[in-house]
Design a protein around this motif. Structure first.
Motif, mmCIF file in Angstrom:
data_model
loop_
_atom_site.group_PDB
_atom_site.id
_atom_site.type_symbol
_atom_site.label_atom_id
_atom_site.label_comp_id
_atom_site.label_asym_id
_atom_site.label_seq_id
_atom_site.Cartn_x
_atom_site.Cartn_y
_atom_site.Cartn_z
ATOM 1 N N ASP A 1 0.839 -1.203 0.000
ATOM 2 C CA ASP A 1 0.000 0.000 0.000
ATOM 3 C C ASP A 1 0.868 1.246 0.000
ATOM 4 N N LEU A 2 1.918 1.217 0.810
ATOM 5 C CA LEU A 2 2.810 2.380 0.885
ATOM 6 C C LEU A 2 3.460 2.616 -0.474
ATOM 7 N N GLU A 3 3.807 1.519 -1.137
ATOM 8 C CA GLU A 3 4.406 1.615 -2.464
ATOM 9 C C GLU A 3 3.408 2.228 -3.458
ATOM 10 N N TRP A 4 2.139 1.968 -3.220
ATOM 11 C CA TRP A 4 1.120 2.451 -4.149
ATOM 12 C C TRP A 4 0.619 3.861 -3.827
ATOM 13 N N ASN B 1 5.799 8.748 -6.471
ATOM 14 C CA ASN B 1 5.485 8.011 -5.249
ATOM 15 C C ASN B 1 5.600 8.904 -4.024
ATOM 16 N N LYS B 2 4.768 8.617 -3.042
ATOM 17 C CA LYS B 2 4.865 9.348 -1.790
ATOM 18 C C LYS B 2 6.176 9.002 -1.084
ATOM 19 N N TYR B 3 6.589 7.745 -1.198
ATOM 20 C CA TYR B 3 7.851 7.321 -0.585
ATOM 21 C C TYR B 3 8.789 6.784 -1.655
ATOM 22 N N ASP B 4 10.040 7.232 -1.615
ATOM 23 C CA ASP B 4 11.016 6.726 -2.573
ATOM 24 C C ASP B 4 11.586 5.392 -2.110
#
Lengths: 386, 311
Positions: free
Chosen positions: B116-119, B134-137
């Motif tokens: 989910d974090l990846e998405w 992405n929100k997180y690299d």
């Protein structure tokens, strides 16, 4: 090496029939358990050490490889040579626990019919549940402990508990497991009959009209086969519960009795010791006898007190040869590093003692060189366990 | 995504934290996930415990603690839209553990949360097909101890084998494919330069390779004792220094004994590291043993710099 006002570890070992060795993973619990067991055996007791998934090489050296759930005698004379003093009557058995195997035994013992047994063993979910249901290993270790204690074939049973992130899980797991099995599965899926679970009624009513809608949803979610398999598994398992519940009660009784002592193995670092403190306090609250700490891998240092910043403030003298003096300075750096480590460890151990008081044994084992994977090496450890 | 795996007590959390700090310092937005109840990240960074919503550890670096209950709700309700199942089954604290164990559901959901974090996208959109940055690299997963960590990575396939059809199956397949994508997912194996941890690492790497469902990025050997007398000139003097120190006695002799022990420790460590290199042939970095009383953010940053040699 304990405080003079506290009993030493040997006295604790001698005074009990069951030793439960707790601690988080990676602190050398298995090694310490085996060593304590060996010590008691050499002193003339009939000892059984039970362990889950020990270091393979330790298992090799104990000769228990491949034999699960079976007490295997260890030939101390052959393993240690003729010059080792063995007291009359002493013997050592080792047992490697296997959760799946113990579940199988439990099913055999408590299933009321062959049919139930077969339904469980043939169920796809059984294997998965027996391996991964949280608390399974712990419950099974307790179950085995009770069984071995009851045989009276041993003067002392040493249980090396399964590694848990939090040492306390080990105690709470069996209760939680029972709650999950009873309240959860049966309370929710299967109607009670006169306050008792009725497997027959359960099987028949599992897909009863009232629950049909719910199962339709679950079926869409997971597939019909999954639900059918689960339902069958649950209703078969329900037969075992009465038996398991009464065993769990007996286990708690044993753990609270005079026969039993809990010891904790910890490493001298902040995380391990703060868990040790927590465990100590919670056991006291639960009325379970906590009897001491074994602090493993304490980093030793030669020399005590403060180390000067340079070798030239000690009894080293400069030679005037640059590379030689540089080498002396490097030697001194190592010395300072190790002294510092020793101080850090000491600091943590003192904090533990201050919290738990002077009436417990605190046994320290220094960080030894090399690996401990045979009986000879275990015997070396014994020197520190007094 | 990096899954940081290793035996208990080898320093997975420290390595996770260092990797996170390193990425953050390079201007990448990083997040570290850990299992609920651990709260190691907060302790390492001296912060208030983080919860199920990401909490800040440092600039560009966040942490999140995956709570199975909350994750299950989110997964079933948001991802799969099965609120009814959630209400009936998973809100029941007794039923949930059973279902989780029997179905391997809690492992799947933990991995699912990472996916989910990846998405998640910067603009708030979400999903495998969402566009935009992405929100997180970098997502770092401080995984449970080896055995459980491996079963985490296995959980999507296990779920597919059980269900064979339906929404749960489809979602598990999405997750499995993302795990298998070398461009996106890697495993970092953490170990100590000691006999047992090295053997377990070799075993875990072999198992991962045989299954071939996730790429191994490399190995971190933690807590390596530093080399002693590694320049030839000093090494040459060592024997004379040793003899003289022992002769002098007192503090000089003590310092020689400490140095001898360090040499032996170092040699043993080198043997274990050589065994790892030879057996696995994977990229490997060594983290030095820290002598600080306890790890603090500064020590972590130092470790991060060492890890930087890697990328």
């Amino acid at each position: 090496m304990s405080d003079s006002s506290a009993p030493d570890l040997n006295e604790v070992v001698k005074a009990h029939k069951v030793l439960v060795i707790c601690g988080t993973g990676g602190v050398g619990k298995t090694t310490v358990s085996a060593s304590i067991a060996l010590g008691a055996a050499l002193a003339g007791q009939r000892v059984l050490v039970m362990t889950i998934d020990p270091a393979k090489r330790l298992a090799d050296s104990l000769g228990v490889v491949g034999k699960l759930n079976e007490a295997t005698p260890i030939d101390l004379r052959a393993a240690l040579g003729d010059d080792v003093e063995l007291s009359e009557g002493g013997s050592l058995h080792a047992m490697m626990l296997d959760a799946k195997g113990t579940w199988d035994d439990t099913v055999r013992r408590f299933a009321k019919s062959q049919d139930t047994q077969d339904r469980i063993f043939n169920n796809n979910y059984y294997q998965r549940a027996s391996e991964s249901l949280s608390g399974s290993q712990e419950y099974m270790a307790m179950e085995r402990l009770l069984e071995m204690h009851a045989t009276e074939a041993y003067d002392l049973v040493v249980l090396d508990t399964p590694p848990t992130r939090n040492a306390l899980d080990f105690l709470e797991a069996p209760d939680r497991l029972m709650a999950v099995l009873e309240e959860g599965i049966l309370g929710w899926l299967i109607p009670k009959k006169r306050g008792r679970f009725s497997p027959v009624a359960a099987g028949a009513r599992l897909f009863g009209r009232g629950r049909e809608a719910m199962f339709n949803v679950l079926e869409r979610f997971m597939g019909a086969d999954v639900i059918r398999g689960l339902a069958d598994f649950i209703s078969a398992m329900s037969e075992l519960l009465d038996g398991m519940r009464s065993r769990a009660g007996e286990v708690m009784e044993l753990l609270r009795s005079e026969d039993c002592a809990f010891l904790m193995v910890a490493a001298p670092n902040r995380i391990a010791l703060s868990e040790g403190l927590y465990f100590h306090d919670r056991l006291a609250e639960a009325g379970i006898p906590f009897r001491g700490f074994v602090i493993n891998r304490v980093r030793p240092a030669f020399g005590e007190g403060k180390t000067p910043a340079t070798p030239w403030e000690s009894n080293w003298t400069r030679s005037g040869e640059a590379t030689y003096d540089a080498a002396v300075e490097q030697v001194w750096d190592e010395h300072r590093r190790r002294t510092r480590w020793a101080h850090v460890d000491r600091h943590h151990i003192n904090a533990l003692k201050a919290h738990c008081g002077p009436t417990l044994p605190y046994v320290e084992i220094p960080e030894l060189e090399g690996e401990i994977h045979d009986l000879d090496a275990l015997r070396l450890l014994l020197a520190y366990l007094e | 995504m990096l899954f940081v795996l290793g035996k208990g007590g080898v320093g997975k959390s420290v390595v996770s934290a260092s990797l996170g700090l390193l990425a953050a310092e390079r201007g990448r937005r990083a997040i570290i996930t850990e299992a609920a109840g651990a709260e190691t990240m907060a302790a390492l960074f001296d912060r208030e415990p983080v919860g199920y919503t990401p909490g800040r550890l440092a600039t560009n670096l966040q942490a999140l603690s995956i709570q199975p209950g909350a994750a299950v709700e989110e997964y079933l309700v948001r991802t799969l839209k099965f609120r009814l199942v959630y209400e009936m089954v998973f809100r029941n604290r007794f039923v949930e553990p059973f279902m989780s164990a029997v179905m391997g559901l809690s492992d799947l959901i933990t991995v699912g949360k990472v996916m989910d974090l990846e998405w998640e996208r910067v603009d708030g959109s979400f999903g495998p097909d969402a566009e935009g940055p992405n929100k997180y690299d970098l997502i770092i997963v401080d995984s449970p101890a080896t055995g459980h960590g491996l079963s985490l990575l296995r959980s999507p396939q296990a779920m597919m084998d059980v269900t064979r059809v339906g929404p749960l199956f489809n979602n598990a397949r999405l997750i499995r494919d993302l795990l298998a994508d070398e461009q996106k997912t890697g495993v970092v194996l953490v170990t100590l330069a000691e006999d047992m941890p090295v053997s377990e690492t070799i075993q875990a790497a072999t198992e991962l390779r045989e299954r071939g469902n996730v790429h191994i990025s490399g190995i971190v050997v933690n807590g390596v004792v530093p080399p002693v007398f590694d320049d030839p000139a000093t090494a040459e003097c060592w024997d004379r220094v040793r003899r003289q120190g022992l002769e002098l006695g007192g503090a000089a002799a003590e310092s020689v004994r400490d140095a001898e022990r360090s040499l032996r420790d170092r040699n043993r460590a080198e043997e274990h590291i050589a065994r790892l290199r030879e057996t696995l042939g994977l990229p490997l970095i060594e983290l030095p043993l820290l002598s600080k009383r306890d790890l603090d953010a500064k020590a972590l940053a130092e470790l991060g710099t060492v890890l930087g040699a890697w990328s």
